[in-house]
Design an enzyme around this catalytic site. Structure first.
Site, PDB file in Angstrom:
ATOM      1  N   GLY A   1     -20.062  40.787   7.558  1.00  0.00           N
ATOM      2  CA  GLY A   1     -18.606  40.761   7.460  1.00  0.00           C
ATOM      3  C   GLY A   1     -18.074  42.133   7.117  1.00  0.00           C
ATOM      4  O   GLY A   1     -18.799  43.000   6.614  1.00  0.00           O
ATOM      5  N   GLY A   2     -16.810  42.341   7.403  1.00  0.00           N
ATOM      6  CA  GLY A   2     -16.175  43.605   7.092  1.00  0.00           C
ATOM      7  C   GLY A   2     -15.728  43.679   5.643  1.00  0.00           C
ATOM      8  O   GLY A   2     -15.995  42.780   4.838  1.00  0.00           O
TER       9      GLY A   2
ATOM     10  N   ARG B   1     -13.568  43.194   2.492  1.00  0.00           N
ATOM     11  CA  ARG B   1     -12.657  42.144   2.057  1.00  0.00           C
ATOM     12  C   ARG B   1     -12.605  40.992   3.047  1.00  0.00           C
ATOM     13  O   ARG B   1     -11.569  40.356   3.224  1.00  0.00           O
ATOM     14  CB  ARG B   1     -11.248  42.710   1.862  1.00  0.00           C
TER      15      ARG B   1
ATOM     16  N   HIS C   1     -16.984  40.822  -9.094  1.00  0.00           N
ATOM     17  CA  HIS C   1     -18.170  40.112  -8.612  1.00  0.00           C
ATOM     18  C   HIS C   1     -18.928  39.485  -9.781  1.00  0.00           C
ATOM     19  O   HIS C   1     -19.413  38.355  -9.686  1.00  0.00           O
ATOM     20  CB  HIS C   1     -19.083  41.075  -7.857  1.00  0.00           C
TER      21      HIS C   1
ATOM     22  N   ASP D   1     -26.730  41.571  -2.497  1.00  0.00           N
ATOM     23  CA  ASP D   1     -25.364  41.975  -2.157  1.00  0.00           C
ATOM     24  C   ASP D   1     -25.146  43.424  -2.606  1.00  0.00           C
ATOM     25  O   ASP D   1     -25.045  43.693  -3.798  1.00  0.00           O
ATOM     26  CB  ASP D   1     -24.375  41.043  -2.840  1.00  0.00           C
TER      27      ASP D   1
END
Length: 613
Positions: free
Chosen positions: A13-14, A16, A55, A91
């Site tokens: 995913g990009g 945000r 996070h 992540d």
């Protein structure tokens, strides 16, 4: 490959895009997770530190964090050594690639590092989810360093996509599976609920209140459906969840979170209030929860509660020792606003919404409900939350009156967390303060047989509901999702709410942050499930009145604590000067301030030196 047919997943995913939240939802059901952080540096960048802190706040307390830092080989070695009973979330790979390209490591065989990581992903025995930025859709960087990073990350993504069991691309919070298959989207009918205005108990009892039934709107030509689930799975017009802004319920939904600042700030503020002694004690948990869900350091006490009662039935060994006629009597009392729940709701000023679900099958013999019925029940629960929000209710109390719910919730806990059913299955009470141990053994055997039956079946949220959960847990799950979407707190206190919370985590991990456990009760099932969800009981007084009744009993105490926290001013001794604008001062609460009363007297004669506060 695991029993639910995936072992490793790559989430792309990009910036945000919601990729991290979706990845977290994939492992939310694990008892514990090893969270691997790859980012390095940024100590002098406040915005970057704020991202990391956001996070960290999302992670449950049961997760452990490990940092691979500037050593790319550390991640590869970690995956190789991880055991089959472990869950790892990485992540993200952008930080890992940056470490691979670090000039301090050059010259180095970067392609060998990528190949070694892909091999570790392919061979690992653990459940692994890797998050990585998708760079293939962006512009070509104008700098050599930027182009080198993009090329290396693209090569890494390709290698890991080939090695992983599943690959998902997240765009604007919506996941699309590029490899492996997503669960079917939910399309169902509006909820059928019975809102009841509960009178304040008095003597003699008032006449029964009216009951309003909102029926689903059928299609012009409904298709025939099986008789046992026709009320829930009949062909109906699919209505969008307009009030919540969503049109379907899918895994990995990005629902709102309570304020990450208001709650801790409100708890810190309590230490400054004009409270005698040690303050509010464990009730501070309720104050912090209310502040976070209302996004204010001075939360208001809940005044318009709604009690949602979900009634259900099961068959087979799950209802061993259950007087089904007595269960029906209690549901009927809730529908008329009488009985224990009606009296407690009247005292708390709460209204009642009752929903009966269709009977579920025997879990030891096969699935307890079909997929269409589960989808309908999820949407019904969501719309119950929408109804509470539209009616102006500021808190929902979840109650369950379901035959066999204890066995079903035990099975859900075992399937989602690996808990031992024999250690968590509640005993079977009988009238007169006795326990039916023979019935308890039958229930244990039933849960055991059900767990053996589904050992090779998928373990997704809807799979759990269909195989062992049932429609009452599905409705409660939808309620928790809808409440989170509408930013309404939910008080849970029994097997139904805990089981629904565990299932809801697999659809949207944010739901547990909108739940509060007011009273721990006596059930190990509830305590252990709450611990997995990260819910800390506000009170532990051992109430055992039944689901929903425990929460209603202590609701006045919670209201008092929240009201005091918002109304009391800062202790005069903690003010630098009169009217210095500290949190909780009268200019904030609207009270009058008497400067003469709080003025510190001047000392007379010599004395010890003082330091101003």
């Amino acid at each position: 490959m695991s029993e639910d047919r995936w072992n490793t997943v790559l989430v792309l995913g990009g910036i945000r895009s919601g990729k991290s939240g979706f990845a977290e939802s994939l492992v939310a059901g694990a008892t514990s997770v090893r969270y691997v952080a790859t980012a390095t540096g940024g100590e002098d960048d406040p915005e970057w530190l704020a991202r990391i802190e956001a996070h960290q706040r999302r992670r449950p307390q049961s997760w452990t964090t490990e940092e691979t830092g500037a050593d790319p080989a550390a991640l590869t070695e970690l995956l190789r050594q991880a055991g089959a009973d472990e869950t790892v979330l990485v992540d993200d790979l952008g930080g890992w690639v940056a470490a691979v390209l670090n000039p301090a490591r050059q010259p180095n065989d970067d392609e060998a590092d990528v190949a070694a990581l892909a091999a570790a992903v392919r061979e690992t025995a653990a459940r692994v989810v890797l998050v990585s930025p998708e760079v293939g859709l962006s512009l070509v960087p104008v700098t050599p360093v930027g182009r080198a990073f993009t090329d290396a990350l693209g090569t890494t993504n390709q290698s890991l996509a080939e090695a992983a069991d599943g690959v998902a691309l997240v765009v604007a919070g919506q996941p699309t599976w590029l490899k492996g298959g997503p669960l079917a989207p939910i399309k169902a009918a509006p909820a059928v609920s019975r809102p009841i205005a509960v009178p304040t108990p008095s003597t003699p009892a008032p006449p029964p209140p009216p009951v309003t039934v909102v029926a689903p709107e059928p299609e012009p030509e409904p298709a025939p459906v099986p008789a046992q689930v026709s009320a829930l799975s009949g062909a109906t017009m699919t209505l969008p969840l307009v009030a919540s802004g969503l049109t379907e319920i899918t895994p990995g939904m990005d629902l709102p979170l309570p304020s990450s600042d208001a709650g801790p700030d409100a708890r810190e503020r309590l230490s400054r209030l004009d409270l005698p002694g040690g303050g509010l004690g464990t009730l501070e948990e309720a104050v912090e929860f209310a502040a976070a869900t209302q996004d204010t350091v001075t939360p208001r006490a809940w005044t318009t509660a709604r009690l949602v009662v979900i009634g259900g039935r099961r068959s087979g060994g799950a209802i061993a020792g259950t007087d089904t006629a007595d269960v029906e009597r209690r549901i009927a009392e809730a529908e008329t606003g009488t009985g224990l729940l009606g009296r407690l709701a009247g005292q708390a000023g709460a209204d009642i919404s009752v929903l009966r679900t269709e009977p579920a099958g025997a879990m030891e013999d096969g699935p307890v409900a079909d997929e269409a019925a589960v989808e309908t029940a999820l949407r019904q629960g969501w719309q119950l939350a929408d109804g509470a929000a539209d009616a102006g209710r500021d808190v929902i109390v979840l109650a369950g009156i379901s035959a066999g719910i204890e066995a079903a919730a035990t099975a859900v806990l075992a399937a989602t967390t690996g808990a031992e059913p024999v250690a968590t299955l509640p005993r079977v009470p009988a009238p007169g303060g006795r326990f039916d141990d023979a019935a308890w053994m039958v229930r244990c055997a039933t849960v055991r047989d059900a767990m053996h039956r589904i050992r090779q079946e998928p373990r997704g949220a809807t799979d759990i509901l269909r195989e062992i959960g049932g429609l009452d847990i599905a409705v409660a799950t939808g309620l928790l999702l809808g409440a989170a979407a509408r930013r309404i707190p939910v008080l849970v206190d029994g097997p139904l709410g805990i089981a629904a919370g565990l299932v809801a985590r697999d659809l949207a991990s944010q739901t547990r942050h909108w739940c509060l456990l007011p009273e721990a009760g006596t059930l190990t099932l509830v305590k252990q499930g709450a611990d997995v969800l990260g819910l800390t009981a506000v009170l532990q007084i051992g109430l055992d009145l039944g689901e929903g009744a425990n929460a209603l009993s202590v609701l006045p105490v919670l209201r008092s604590a929240i009201g005091l926290a918002s109304a009391l001013p800062v202790h005069p001794a903690l003010l630098g000067e009169v009217g210095d604008g500290g949190l909780g001062l009268p200019e904030e609460t609207g009270d009058e301030f008497d400067a003469e009363e709080f003025a510190e007297p001047e000392p007379h004669g010599p004395g010890p030196a003082t330091t101003g506060v």
